[in-house]
Design a protein around this motif. Structure first.
Motif, PDB file in Angstrom:
ATOM      1  N   VAL A 215      64.303  54.759 -86.647  1.00 31.47           N
ATOM      2  CA  VAL A 215      63.948  55.929 -87.450  1.00 31.47           C
ATOM      3  C   VAL A 215      64.225  57.200 -86.643  1.00 31.47           C
ATOM      4  O   VAL A 215      64.310  57.162 -85.409  1.00 31.47           O
ATOM      5  N   PRO A 216      64.372  58.331 -87.325  1.00 38.65           N
ATOM      6  CA  PRO A 216      64.623  59.590 -86.605  1.00 38.65           C
ATOM      7  C   PRO A 216      63.419  60.009 -85.766  1.00 38.65           C
ATOM      8  O   PRO A 216      62.307  59.510 -85.943  1.00 38.65           O
ATOM      9  N   CYS A 219      59.492  61.335 -87.267  1.00 34.78           N
ATOM     10  CA  CYS A 219      59.549  60.909 -88.668  1.00 34.78           C
ATOM     11  C   CYS A 219      58.152  61.044 -89.289  1.00 34.78           C
ATOM     12  O   CYS A 219      57.161  60.568 -88.731  1.00 34.78           O
ATOM     13  N   THR A 220      58.071  61.699 -90.441  1.00 38.27           N
ATOM     14  CA  THR A 220      56.789  61.915 -91.109  1.00 38.27           C
ATOM     15  C   THR A 220      56.393  60.670 -91.913  1.00 38.27           C
ATOM     16  O   THR A 220      57.195  59.757 -92.104  1.00 38.27           O
ATOM     17  N   CYS A 223      58.769  60.096 -94.564  1.00 38.75           N
ATOM     18  CA  CYS A 223      60.013  59.584 -93.975  1.00 38.75           C
ATOM     19  C   CYS A 223      59.935  58.069 -93.819  1.00 38.75           C
ATOM     20  O   CYS A 223      60.882  57.344 -94.135  1.00 38.75           O
ATOM     21  N   TYR A 224      58.787  57.548 -93.349  1.00 35.28           N
ATOM     22  CA  TYR A 224      58.620  56.094 -93.206  1.00 35.28           C
ATOM     23  C   TYR A 224      58.658  55.399 -94.564  1.00 35.28           C
ATOM     24  O   TYR A 224      59.241  54.313 -94.712  1.00 35.28           O
ATOM     25  N   ARG A 227      62.404  55.529 -95.728  1.00 38.12           N
ATOM     26  CA  ARG A 227      63.417  54.857 -94.920  1.00 38.12           C
ATOM     27  C   ARG A 227      63.067  53.411 -94.581  1.00 38.12           C
ATOM     28  O   ARG A 227      63.917  52.537 -94.624  1.00 38.12           O
ATOM     29  N   ARG A 246      58.800  58.727 -82.371  1.00 37.98           N
ATOM     30  CA  ARG A 246      59.333  58.414 -83.704  1.00 37.98           C
ATOM     31  C   ARG A 246      58.334  58.697 -84.824  1.00 37.98           C
ATOM     32  O   ARG A 246      58.547  58.277 -85.956  1.00 37.98           O
ATOM     33  N   GLU A 547      64.568  65.575 -92.757  1.00 38.03           N
ATOM     34  CA  GLU A 547      65.038  64.304 -92.223  1.00 38.03           C
ATOM     35  C   GLU A 547      64.633  63.118 -93.080  1.00 38.03           C
ATOM     36  O   GLU A 547      65.061  61.989 -92.857  1.00 38.03           O
ATOM     37  N   GLU A 548      63.784  63.355 -94.096  1.00 43.90           N
ATOM     38  CA  GLU A 548      63.188  62.239 -94.808  1.00 43.90           C
ATOM     39  C   GLU A 548      64.086  61.641 -95.879  1.00 43.90           C
ATOM     40  O   GLU A 548      63.868  60.531 -96.319  1.00 43.90           O
ATOM     41  N   GLY A 553      68.933  54.299 -91.898  1.00 45.13           N
ATOM     42  CA  GLY A 553      68.248  54.211 -90.619  1.00 45.13           C
ATOM     43  C   GLY A 553      68.623  53.002 -89.809  1.00 45.13           C
ATOM     44  O   GLY A 553      68.022  52.733 -88.784  1.00 45.13           O
TER      45      GLY A 553
END
Length: 606
Positions: A215-216, A219-220, A223-224, A227, A246, A547-548, A553
């Motif tokens: 993951v970036p 990551c919020t 985002c999780y 992704r 992360r 980024e989300e 990923g």
């Protein structure tokens, strides 16, 4: 008959009462009095810094001590006008009090219990979702990864498999999780928050191969969910590689408190490591009631990375230059500029001068947590001249006692962590992961004295210290270190990394009568999230970032770490502030640990 007036001001008093006349002193007597007064002033005036009894050794500087020109070419020599400061600035921290703790510490306490809106893991965990992670870096960088892995599993409503530690990076430590941390305690203490298992079980009667992805950075939660969750629903087992930084720094209150429960309660070292660390602390206390732990971080790799110059001539430039070439991403540096911006670790001598100026006496015992010091014992000589009672784990414990740990970098680092955590005052000479984690931990556990040099402001002071009295130097150090001493509310809520400033998990005690009137439910204590006190508020967490959206990923290259909002508070990042202001010390926080090169992170992570 009128008497004529006499010249020269010696008029006769017409009063019939006789008055005594003053006897005029001869010129020779006046001259003698003047000379005596001048001699008296010389005796009572403060000595210059270079002649202070504590600094006699400073005249004989080690070959690696900082020259007046930190750039080595004379361009950095500064000669500002001499300023005398006869006392510590009003409201500042003085040598007479608070050396071993803050007077305000009793008003704050750690509060990390979940709220009533945080359901038990048995309710939210899906039986066919398993999250695996592989950490990266040294012990303390891996610690941050473990903490965030627990939170990530909670976000995904998944079962977490005990994290796999990094065994292949710079540190070359073959230890697994259970050889450093108490795995059973880790699992049981977090059972209500996240379901954790030691090994991946069979799913549907067979062992599934994990789906690997990355993951970036930062990551919020959304985002999780965007992704990782789709892959988890499809593959049932996901392994996140190189799991460092992360997870977003800012999360909602319950997730931040979960971070605190993992960091400050669930992650315990194994009994052999903990017992050895406590044995070292006990032996330090046998030598002195209080002691300082100094994370010196003056090893060759740190100095080479910093690009700074410490006065060692061509030999130093050649040796550190060879090390610096190992990292292709490092460009040619300007040593004078690096030091001017506070990006150079202080020399051992400078650390000693700072502590001396803050009021610590030469009978204080100091535990030095460090690897191999560049220049060896010769580099430490000036510090030893100021504080003769220096110790390391190697001098406190025998070779036989250290044998079970000495071949493992992470286990040796764990011993240093325990001693630094148990010290009365912790001094850090850089702002890497160990420094940040310990600073946050010491805030959470009672705001124990934690000192970080304000290198940016101390730079010019060290250059010109020979031009001022000791009292003036000491007073300036007090002024510059305000906001860098581990006091409550030094940092605004939400500023910096959460591991260093766990503001959500620090509550301020309130008057019980006032609290009862304003909050009738306050007696619920643990269920209201503030545990009977006023929790420190944080900025609102944004629910989305750029980024989300998009991207699978799968084994992605590292996305650049986003810059948090670390703008300085007030007039500057480390400028002295008034009594009621809060100092933001974050603008230069990552000067020594730049996050844009994964290999550098591994080397400098602790």
């Amino acid at each position: 008959m009128v008497l004529p007036r006499r010249r020269g001001g010696h008029n006769h008093n017409p009063c019939p009462c006789p008055c005594p006349r003053r006897a005029a002193l001869p010129p020779a007597a006046l001259l003698l009095l003047f000379l005596l007064a001048a001699v008296a002033l010389l005796y009572v005036s403060p000595p210059p810094l270079s002649d202070h009894p504590a600094l006699a050794s400073s005249r004989h500087r080690s070959s690696h001590a900082l020259l007046n020109s930190s750039g080595g070419g004379g361009g950095g020599l500064l000669e500002p006008a001499r300023r005398e400061i006869s006392r510590v600035p009003r409201g500042g921290w003085t040598a007479a009090d608070d050396q071993w703790g803050s007077k305000l510490a009793s008003k704050f306490y750690g509060c990390s219990n979940s709220s009533s809106k945080f359901p038990d893991s048995s309710v939210i965990t899906h039986p066919d979702r398993y999250l695996m992670i592989v950490t990266s870096g040294g012990l303390n960088q891996q610690r941050t990864g473990i903490i965030d892995a627990v939170v990530a599993a909670r976000i995904l409503n998944a079962t977490l498999v005990v994290p796999k530690l990094d065994q292949t990076s710079f540190w070359k430590d073959a230890s697994d999780f259970a050889q450093i941390f108490d795995a059973d305690w880790f699992i049981s203490s977090l059972s209500k928050d996240v379901r954790i298992v030691k090994v991946l079980p069979e799913i549907g009667g067979k062992v599934r191969a994990p789906h690997r992805m990355r993951v970036p950075r930062k990551c919020t939660p959304r985002c999780y969910l965007n992704r990782v969750l789709p892959a988890l629903l499809k593959k049932h087992v996901v392994r996140l590689t190189k799991f460092d930084y992360r997870l977003a720094n800012r999360l909602d209150s319950d997730l931040q408190k979960l971070r605190c429960r993992v960091n400050y309660h669930a992650l315990r070292f194994t009994d052999p490591i903990q017992e050895m660390g406590e044995k070292i602390i006990q032996r330090m206390r046998e030598r002195s009631t209080h002691f300082i732990a100094l994370h010196l971080r003056f090893e060759p790799d740190m100095l080479a990375f910093s690009g700074c110059y410490y006065g060692g001539g061509e030999k130093e430039k050649r040796e550190l230059g060879v090390i610096r070439k190992r990292w292709k991403t490092l460009h040619a540096s300007n040593p004078e500029k690096e030091r001017r911006h506070g990006r150079c670790p202080l020399t051992p001598e400078e650390v000693g001068l700072m502590l001396k100026a803050l009021g610590y006496t030469n009978d204080v015992h100091i535990y030095v947590a460090s690897g191999d010091i560049y220049g060896g014992e010769r580099t430490l000589e000036p510090l030893k001249a100021l504080f003769p009672n220096l110790h390391t784990k190697e001098t406190i414990a025998s070779k036989d006692e250290l044998a079970p740990f000495s071949k493992y970098a992470s286990r040796m680092a764990a011993l240093d962590f325990i001693v630094c955590d148990g010290s009365d005052a912790f001094v850090t000479n850089n702002n890497g992961n160990m420094a940040k984690i310990l600073a946050g931990r010491r805030r959470y556990l009672g705001h124990k004295r934690t000192i970080r040099p304000n290198a940016k402001r101390l730079y010019s002071l060290f250059l010109t210290r020979g031009n001022m009295s000791w009292d003036a130097f000491s007073s300036k150090v007090h002024m510059f270190q305000k906001g860098f001493m581990g006091e409550p509310k030094e940092l605004r809520p939400g500023r910096g990394e959460f591991h260093e400033n766990p503001s959500t998990c620090i509550c301020e005690k309130t008057d019980p009568k006032t609290l009862a009137k304003s909050n009738p439910r306050s007696q619920q204590g643990l269920s209201n999230g503030t545990e009977g006190g006023k929790a420190t508020s944080e900025p609102t967490v944004p629910d989305n970032t750029g980024e989300e959206l998009g991207g699978s990923g799968e084994e992605e290259d590292d996305a650049p770490m986003e810059k948090e909002d670390d703008a300085p508070v007030g007039k500057g990042d480390d400028a002295p502030v008034e009594k009621e202001e809060i100092v933001d010390t974050e603008a230069e926080d990552d000067a020594l640990v730049r996050p844009d090169d994964p290999e550098l992170e591994e080397v400098l992570s602790d």
